[in-house]
Design a protein around this motif. Structure first.
Motif, mmCIF file in Angstrom:
data_model
loop_
_atom_site.group_PDB
_atom_site.id
_atom_site.type_symbol
_atom_site.label_atom_id
_atom_site.label_comp_id
_atom_site.label_asym_id
_atom_site.label_seq_id
_atom_site.Cartn_x
_atom_site.Cartn_y
_atom_site.Cartn_z
ATOM 1 N N HIS A 1 -2.526 20.289 11.676
ATOM 2 C CA HIS A 1 -3.041 21.737 12.316
ATOM 3 C C HIS A 1 -2.859 23.043 11.432
ATOM 4 O O HIS A 1 -3.256 23.705 11.225
ATOM 5 C CB HIS A 1 -3.918 21.340 13.788
ATOM 6 C CG HIS A 1 -4.405 19.584 14.141
ATOM 7 N ND1 HIS A 1 -5.499 19.842 13.857
ATOM 8 C CD2 HIS A 1 -3.278 19.206 15.396
ATOM 9 C CE1 HIS A 1 -5.454 18.154 14.500
ATOM 10 N NE2 HIS A 1 -4.529 18.030 14.943
ATOM 11 N N LYS A 2 -1.353 22.733 12.141
ATOM 12 C CA LYS A 2 -0.778 23.987 11.684
ATOM 13 C C LYS A 2 0.431 24.410 11.080
ATOM 14 O O LYS A 2 1.379 24.460 11.911
ATOM 15 C CB LYS A 2 -1.285 24.777 13.189
ATOM 16 C CG LYS A 2 -2.190 25.610 13.444
ATOM 17 C CD LYS A 2 -1.732 26.351 14.872
ATOM 18 C CE LYS A 2 -3.713 27.083 15.764
ATOM 19 N NZ LYS A 2 -2.606 27.632 16.989
ATOM 20 N N LEU B 1 1.343 18.303 15.188
ATOM 21 C CA LEU B 1 0.299 19.985 15.219
ATOM 22 C C LEU B 1 0.731 20.409 13.751
ATOM 23 O O LEU B 1 0.401 21.002 12.820
ATOM 24 C CB LEU B 1 1.248 20.847 16.048
ATOM 25 C CG LEU B 1 0.821 22.016 16.254
ATOM 26 C CD1 LEU B 1 -0.432 22.701 16.518
ATOM 27 C CD2 LEU B 1 2.073 23.167 17.080
ATOM 28 N N ILE B 2 1.473 20.469 13.783
ATOM 29 C CA ILE B 2 2.271 20.602 11.705
ATOM 30 C C ILE B 2 1.654 20.182 10.914
ATOM 31 O O ILE B 2 1.133 21.018 10.475
ATOM 32 C CB ILE B 2 4.430 21.155 11.413
ATOM 33 C CG1 ILE B 2 4.709 21.826 12.793
ATOM 34 C CG2 ILE B 2 4.394 20.764 10.597
ATOM 35 C CD1 ILE B 2 6.115 21.434 12.763
ATOM 36 N N TYR C 1 4.722 17.650 18.290
ATOM 37 C CA TYR C 1 4.885 19.088 17.707
ATOM 38 C C TYR C 1 4.717 19.064 16.055
ATOM 39 O O TYR C 1 4.012 19.669 15.456
ATOM 40 C CB TYR C 1 6.738 19.334 17.527
ATOM 41 C CG TYR C 1 6.712 20.682 17.646
ATOM 42 C CD1 TYR C 1 5.919 22.057 17.511
ATOM 43 C CD2 TYR C 1 7.924 21.262 16.481
ATOM 44 C CE1 TYR C 1 6.424 23.307 17.259
ATOM 45 C CE2 TYR C 1 8.588 22.812 16.082
ATOM 46 C CZ TYR C 1 7.317 23.527 16.277
ATOM 47 O OH TYR C 1 7.648 24.843 16.195
ATOM 48 N N LYS D 1 13.458 24.870 16.676
ATOM 49 C CA LYS D 1 13.015 24.526 18.610
ATOM 50 C C LYS D 1 13.493 23.213 19.171
ATOM 51 O O LYS D 1 14.033 22.971 20.881
ATOM 52 C CB LYS D 1 11.546 24.126 18.633
ATOM 53 C CG LYS D 1 10.636 25.754 18.893
ATOM 54 C CD LYS D 1 9.177 25.510 19.048
ATOM 55 C CE LYS D 1 8.569 25.695 20.299
ATOM 56 N NZ LYS D 1 6.968 25.646 19.964
ATOM 57 N N GLY E 1 12.582 23.592 9.760
ATOM 58 C CA GLY E 1 11.671 25.070 10.617
ATOM 59 C C GLY E 1 11.786 23.723 12.143
ATOM 60 O O GLY E 1 11.299 24.506 13.219
ATOM 61 N N GLU F 1 1.504 26.533 9.456
ATOM 62 C CA GLU F 1 1.892 27.616 8.931
ATOM 63 C C GLU F 1 2.852 28.140 10.958
ATOM 64 O O GLU F 1 3.690 29.090 10.745
ATOM 65 C CB GLU F 1 1.535 29.030 9.004
ATOM 66 C CG GLU F 1 0.071 28.601 10.711
ATOM 67 C CD GLU F 1 -1.329 27.824 10.385
ATOM 68 O OE1 GLU F 1 -0.891 27.083 10.132
ATOM 69 O OE2 GLU F 1 -2.170 27.631 11.445
ATOM 70 N N VAL F 2 2.681 27.357 12.048
ATOM 71 C CA VAL F 2 4.333 27.737 12.633
ATOM 72 C C VAL F 2 5.608 27.638 12.743
ATOM 73 O O VAL F 2 6.844 27.960 13.434
ATOM 74 C CB VAL F 2 3.700 26.634 13.947
ATOM 75 C CG1 VAL F 2 1.988 26.629 15.212
ATOM 76 C CG2 VAL F 2 4.394 25.370 14.355
ATOM 77 N N ILE F 3 5.804 27.355 11.260
ATOM 78 C CA ILE F 3 7.372 27.142 11.235
ATOM 79 C C ILE F 3 7.741 27.215 9.776
ATOM 80 O O ILE F 3 8.291 27.555 9.312
ATOM 81 C CB ILE F 3 7.263 25.703 11.264
ATOM 82 C CG1 ILE F 3 6.705 24.339 10.300
ATOM 83 C CG2 ILE F 3 8.076 24.953 12.816
ATOM 84 C CD1 ILE F 3 8.088 23.380 9.501
ATOM 85 N N GLY F 4 6.334 28.163 9.121
ATOM 86 C CA GLY F 4 6.295 29.087 7.847
ATOM 87 C C GLY F 4 6.449 28.230 6.631
ATOM 88 O O GLY F 4 6.550 28.344 6.251
#
Ligand code: HQG
Length: 180
Positions: free
Chosen positions: A19-20, A15-16, A12, A46, A42, A22-25
């Protein structure tokens, strides 16, 4: 936490941080850094996490995927990004030979077009055959290419060495590849 839980959290985090965000803002700065407290807040929505668990993940990571800033307030991935960040990789003269592991089904395309970074910022190369084989296996039946990095370097291609020992370059044209 068990090793299994830590691996899930680490994926996870990859990923943050690669790549992304934004998935946890959150946002990464231009050098790929995330604020540690924002990251912990963030992730905690999860997965159970705190500073100690994060430090354990960073320290025990078998590929040393992440680094803390000197003051410990920030964290970033050492390589593997698909988003545009500058992790201040040192430009380095490569060894004569580097390796790239991939799946057999990509071979025809690679032998036509050379190695392209696909979704990432760079093509990832391994310092030894064994590592390349592991990377290839992630995608399917592995195929290993020898990369004539010495000749590429003499021809003006630039190489970078990530903080965790992965060699990066923008592209590898087909003439520099030899299938093992
Ligand atoms: C292939 C892991 C068709 C390329 C590893 C690869 C690594 C082409 C795939 C890191 C192509 C991209 C990166 C072309 C390249 N035609 N296929 N012209 N050019 N490809 O995952 O190198 O565990 O983005 O061969 O250890 O496999 O995530 O790159 O198979 O260091 O930390 O396109 O990821 O690290 O796949 O792996 P990827 P990669 P982590």
């Amino acid at each position: 936490e068990t090793t299994h839980d830590l691996t899930r959290i680490s994926k996870y985090i990859s990923l943050i941080l690669r790549h992304k965000p934004e998935v946890i803002g959150i946002k990464l700065d231009t050098h790929g850094w995330a604020d540690v407290n924002a990251l912990l807040a963030g992730i905690s929505r999860k997965h159970p996490i705190n500073r100690d668990i994060l430090e354990e993940i960073v320290q025990s990571d078998e590929k040393q995927r992440y680094s803390f800033s000197e003051d410990g307030t920030k964290i970033r991935a050492n390589q593997g990004h698909s988003i545009q960040v500058d992790v201040e990789l040192p430009m380095t003269e490569p060894p004569e030979t580097l390796y790239h592991g991939t799946a057999q089904r990509f071979a025809a395309s690679i032998e036509n077009q050379g190695l392209l970074p696909q979704s990432r910022l760079y093509v990832h190369l391994s310092p030894d055959q064994e590592t390349a084989e592991k990377v290839g296996r992630r995608h399917g039946k592995p195929v290993i290419y020898l990369v004539d990095a010495g000749q590429m370097h003499r021809d003006g291609y630039l190489f970078y060495l990530s903080a965790n020992g992965v060699w990066l370059t923008k592209v590898v044209p087909a003439p520099y590849l030899k299938r093992l």
